[in-house]
Structure formats: C-alpha cells, structure tokens
Design a protein around this motif. Structure first.
Motif, PDB file in Angstrom:
ATOM      1  N   PHE A 106      51.545  65.300  29.389  1.00  0.00           N
ATOM      2  CA  PHE A 106      50.752  64.486  28.453  1.00  0.00           C
ATOM      3  C   PHE A 106      51.124  63.011  28.525  1.00  0.00           C
ATOM      4  CE2 PHE A 106      53.294  62.969  24.857  1.00  0.00           C
ATOM      5  CZ  PHE A 106      54.506  63.579  25.112  1.00  0.00           C
ATOM      6  N   LYS A 107      52.307  62.707  29.063  1.00  0.00           N
ATOM      7  CA  LYS A 107      52.740  61.308  29.118  1.00  0.00           C
ATOM      8  C   LYS A 107      51.834  60.450  29.993  1.00  0.00           C
ATOM      9  CE  LYS A 107      57.536  61.866  27.746  1.00  0.00           C
ATOM     10  NZ  LYS A 107      57.726  63.332  27.643  1.00  0.00           N
ATOM     11  N   ASP A 138      59.808  63.706  33.256  1.00  0.00           N
ATOM     12  CA  ASP A 138      58.369  63.449  33.110  1.00  0.00           C
ATOM     13  C   ASP A 138      57.997  61.981  32.966  1.00  0.00           C
ATOM     14  OD1 ASP A 138      57.709  66.083  33.342  1.00  0.00           O
ATOM     15  OD2 ASP A 138      57.628  66.455  31.188  1.00  0.00           O
ATOM     16  N   GLY A 248      60.172  65.824  20.604  1.00  0.00           N
ATOM     17  CA  GLY A 248      61.492  65.368  21.017  1.00  0.00           C
ATOM     18  C   GLY A 248      61.771  64.007  20.404  1.00  0.00           C
ATOM     19  N   ASN A 249      61.123  62.988  20.947  1.00  0.00           N
ATOM     20  CA  ASN A 249      61.243  61.656  20.367  1.00  0.00           C
ATOM     21  C   ASN A 249      60.209  61.404  19.280  1.00  0.00           C
ATOM     22  OD1 ASN A 249      63.258  59.787  20.850  1.00  0.00           O
ATOM     23  ND2 ASN A 249      62.658  59.559  22.997  1.00  0.00           N
ATOM     24  N   PHE A 250      59.324  62.359  19.044  1.00  0.00           N
ATOM     25  CA  PHE A 250      58.329  62.311  17.972  1.00  0.00           C
ATOM     26  C   PHE A 250      57.243  61.252  18.159  1.00  0.00           C
ATOM     27  CE2 PHE A 250      59.444  65.315  14.499  1.00  0.00           C
ATOM     28  CZ  PHE A 250      60.490  65.944  15.152  1.00  0.00           C
ATOM     29  N   GLY A 251      57.060  60.767  19.398  1.00  0.00           N
ATOM     30  CA  GLY A 251      55.970  59.835  19.644  1.00  0.00           C
ATOM     31  C   GLY A 251      54.636  60.551  19.567  1.00  0.00           C
ATOM     32  N   ASN A 252      54.571  61.726  20.169  1.00  0.00           N
ATOM     33  CA  ASN A 252      53.338  62.484  20.224  1.00  0.00           C
ATOM     34  C   ASN A 252      52.855  62.865  18.827  1.00  0.00           C
ATOM     35  OD1 ASN A 252      51.208  63.976  21.173  1.00  0.00           O
ATOM     36  ND2 ASN A 252      52.438  65.453  22.320  1.00  0.00           N
ATOM     37  N   THR A 380      52.100  70.557  26.662  1.00  0.00           N
ATOM     38  CA  THR A 380      52.349  69.180  27.083  1.00  0.00           C
ATOM     39  C   THR A 380      52.637  69.026  28.577  1.00  0.00           C
ATOM     40  OG1 THR A 380      54.565  69.582  26.220  1.00  0.00           O
ATOM     41  CG2 THR A 380      53.100  68.227  24.870  1.00  0.00           C
TER      42      THR A 380
END
Ligand SMILES: *Cc1c(COP(=O)(O)O)cnc(C)c1O
Length: 431
Positions: A106-107, A138, A248-252, A380
């Motif tokens: 998804f990145k 990724d 993970g980093n909660f950006g999504n 993802t």
C-alpha cells in the motif's frame, strides 16, 4: 491550507514547505490547520466518480493552489493508476487489496503522490535533491519506484543486509537510473541511525540538498485516505462497514480517520497490532507507554513508538473517550497470524500475508463480540512479498505473479557498506 507542527514551536507553513521539510523544525509532525468538510453533493455523487476524480477532489483543499489544478489532477491520475479491489472473503469479511501497485504494497500510494509533488516542486530549479531513506523492506522500494526517473532527484536507499525478503531485495536493487541501494552490514536500526545522523551533519548538508522520504511526510500521509473512499465506492451492503487496519506507525489508519473526520462514513475502526501493542494497551489503560520494538512475522508493523500517534491525538483533540468510542484494538501473536493464514486459505481459499492476517484475525475477534456487523480488512501487501512465512503457514509453494517474473533475470546491484555513519558520509560526498 496551512499546516502547524504538533509541537507548536514552529511557524505555520503551506503544503509546499511542509512537503519539502518533511518534519517540522521543532521535531513535531505537520497537521492541517482545518479539516475539509465534504459537501452533501459529494456524498451523493462520489460513488460514480473515477478514481483520479475522487482522489483529486479529496486532496485539492490540502494543496490549495500550490500545485496548479491540471498538474495536481495528473499527479492523482498517476498515483492511483492501478486497481484497489474490494474482495469478499466470506459472509462478513471483505479484503481491500492495496497491493496491486508497482511494488506490491500500500505504500505505493503515498510514495507515488509524494514523489510527484517533490518532482513538481523541484522542476525547473537547478537544485539537485538527494533523498535518503532507510528501509526495513517495503518503504524503500515504494519510494525508489515513485522517484524512478524523476528529474533532479537521486534516491539513496539503506537496507539491512540479509534482513529483507528476497523479493524485497530484488525490488530495491535492480532499478538503476537515479536509484542507488546501499546494503548495510547491520540492522534496520543502524540504517535509521545513519540516516538521522546524515540529516544533522553540517558538512553534508552544506554540500548536498538532503531530503527524507519517511512516512511522516504529509504528502505521503494525506493521500492514503484515497483508498478508504475507493472501498466505500465498492461497498454495497446496507449497514456501514467496520474497517480494520494492520498498524505499525499508524500512518495508514490515521489517514482513514482523517477521511472520516471529513465526512467519509465508516461505522468503526480497528487498529490491528502484532505483539508490538502500545496502542492496544493505551486503549485499555488510557496510558501511552512507548516500548522497544519486538520482531514478528509482520515486520513492517514492528514499531514500539508509532510516530503518527500524535496525529491521532490531534484528530480527536486529546479526547480519550471519543478515541475509544471510534477505535478498537487487538494484539495478535505470530502463532495466531500463521494459523489465520492457514485457516482462511483452507476455508475460504483466500491467501493472506502476515500483515493482512493480523488485521483479519482482529476483525474476526471484533465481529464475534459485535454480531451482525460486517467489515473490511486492509490487505497491505502481496503474499509473495512475505513468501517464506506464507508458504510455511499453508505448506504449499505460492506462484510468483506475472509482474514479478522479470525480477529473477535482473541482477542485484548494491554497494556494501559498514553500519558506520562516516562510511555513509564518505560515500555521499564521493558521488
Ligand atoms: C508499512 C506497512 C504497514 C504499517 O502501516 P503504518 O502506516 O505504518 O501503520 C502494514 N503493512 C505493510 C505491508 C506495510 O508495509
């Protein structure tokens, strides 16, 4: 649109400056001064819009004229020029497949949007930008692919030798052109430390124009809400969906929450975590306690102090009961992850990879407690990117997709370096 720093010690900046800076000078994260509100007209018509049209309408207020409309539309077209299918897995669960982009994760969405914005901002200037990026797998390939062939931009990727999957390494090391892969004889943490030191080094910064491409950049963060809209376009059930995001980093998930704050209708969010569960614990106790990351099968979520947590607090204005009302969280073990991959493959003939499996199982747990609801989990990455764990779980080999077959013929090209900042510096100055 202007952006403030979550630390509130930096001046407000526009979209261009926020994108170029990445992080605010006070080390806070940029956050939009106001959140656009989607009109009733938009709510009525968004299902019929094309993906680029929809993306353009959603992002336009955030860019507010700093990129001309026609260029912005082209950027949106190029960002979402692959499929985002919503696939029904069984009676109650759908998978939003976010892995049909060029690097199968998804990145790609955020990286493609950001790279094109930076490309636009650097066009015509004779300033040469060097993007430095540390990756655990990724991010590096999505960023590199996004910037491949972009004028005036070079990308230098640092990845830990022997610690990324075979497919990931091939994707990082075979692009050529303006992309260079440094194979660091150390860990991902070493790579990250070297990159951080480079940004603080006066001599390097006086000679090179260094920029980061990490996930906190607003031009990577904000476009990630696009595919939540694409999911709702494809949602045909009567009740609104619960959306479960492997985090993970909660950006999504924060991008989804941002879309929701603008008016995108979602019933509930679930933050699915692996054994790195500071957020799950936070919802349980209201205390946020960062921890060291532990290694798991879903390694892109091995984060002990999610950087976008501060954005989540901004979105809810620190209202803990409101956060807990809209978001649930579950922590899933490696055993459960592997079991879920195997179970869903047998029962529903659907192949998950570890990050998606974490989300799938968290959604199952939520639906069990909340009967009658239906949900979407975000898948993802493509299973082939985490082939070892997937094959071990289903005890079968999986097929390499057509789009990757050419990789086996390409030759890996990397520069081996020691996990020492001075070695990185010497390399960068000698280019
Ligand atoms: C980066 C990544 C995640 C985590 O996303 P965040 O925005 O950091 O929460 C989940 N799954 C995959 C496959 C990833 O690459």
């Amino acid at each position: 649109m202007r952006y403030f720093s979550t630390q509130r010690q930096s001046p407000l900046v526009g979209f261009r400056e926020a994108t170029i800076n990445g992080q605010a000078p006070d080390k806070g994260l940029y956050f939009p001064e106001s959140i656009p509100v989607l009109t009733g007209e938009f709510q009525k018509t968004f299902r019929n819009k094309s993906r680029p049209e929809l993306a353009y309408e959603v992002i336009r207020p955030y860019v507010s004229g700093e990129i001309p409309d026609a260029d912005l539309f082209t950027i949106c077209e190029e960002t979402v020029n692959f499929d985002f299918p919503l696939v029904r897995v069984n009676q109650d669960i759908w998978s939003l497949e976010l892995y049909h982009g060029p690097t199968l994760a998804f990145k790609d969405v955020g990286a493609r949007f950001m790279s094109r914005c930076l490309g636009y901002f650097s066009k015509g200037s004779n300033k040469h930008i060097t993007i430095l990026v540390a990756t655990s797998g990724d991010t590096g390939s999505a960023v590199a692919n996004g910037f491949l062939g972009v004028e005036n931009v070079d990308v230098v990727i640092l990845y830990p030798s022997g610690k990324v999957s075979k497919v990931q390494e091939k994707m990082l090391t075979t692009l050529g052109k303006n992309i260079t892969a440094l194979e660091v004889q150390g860990t991902f943490d070493d790579c990250q430390k070297m990159v951080k030191q480079a940004f603080l080094d006066n001599e390097l910064n006086s000679k090179l124009s260094l920029t980061s491409a990490n996930s906190i950049n607003i031009a990577r963060w904000i476009p990630q809400q696009f595919y939540y809209f694409f999911a709702l376009q494809q949602w045909k059930e009567e009740a609104l969906p619960v959306i479960c995001v492997p985090s993970g980093n909660f950006g999504n998930i924060c991008a989804g929450l941002l879309g929701n704050a603008s008016g995108l209708q979602v019933q509930h969010f679930i933050a699915a975590c692996n054994q790195n569960k500071v957020f799950t614990d936070y919802l349980d106790t209201s205390v946020y306690q960062p921890a060291d990351a532990v290694e798991t099968y879903s390694n892109a979520m091995d984060v002990g102090n999610p950087s976008n947590f501060v954005r989540l607090l901004e979105l809810f204005e620190n209202d803990f009961p409101a956060i807990r009302n809209l978001i649930s969280s579950y922590s899933i073990s490696d055993g459960e992850t592997s079991d879920t991959i195997s179970r869903v493959f047998k029962k529903d003939s659907y192949l998950l990879e570890p990050h998606g499996a974490v989300a799938y199982h968290a959604l199952e747990m939520y639906l069990e407690k909340n009967p009658g609801k239906k949900g979407i989990m975000l898948e993802t990455a493509h299973p082939v990117k985490f082939g070892d764990i997937v094959e071990k779980s289903i005890r079968k080999t999986i097929e390499i997709p057509e789009s990757l077959r050419h990789l086996s013929e390409l030759k890996k090209e990397s520069i081996l370096i020691k996990p020492e900042f001075l070695d990185l510096k010497e390399y960068l100055l000698s280019r």
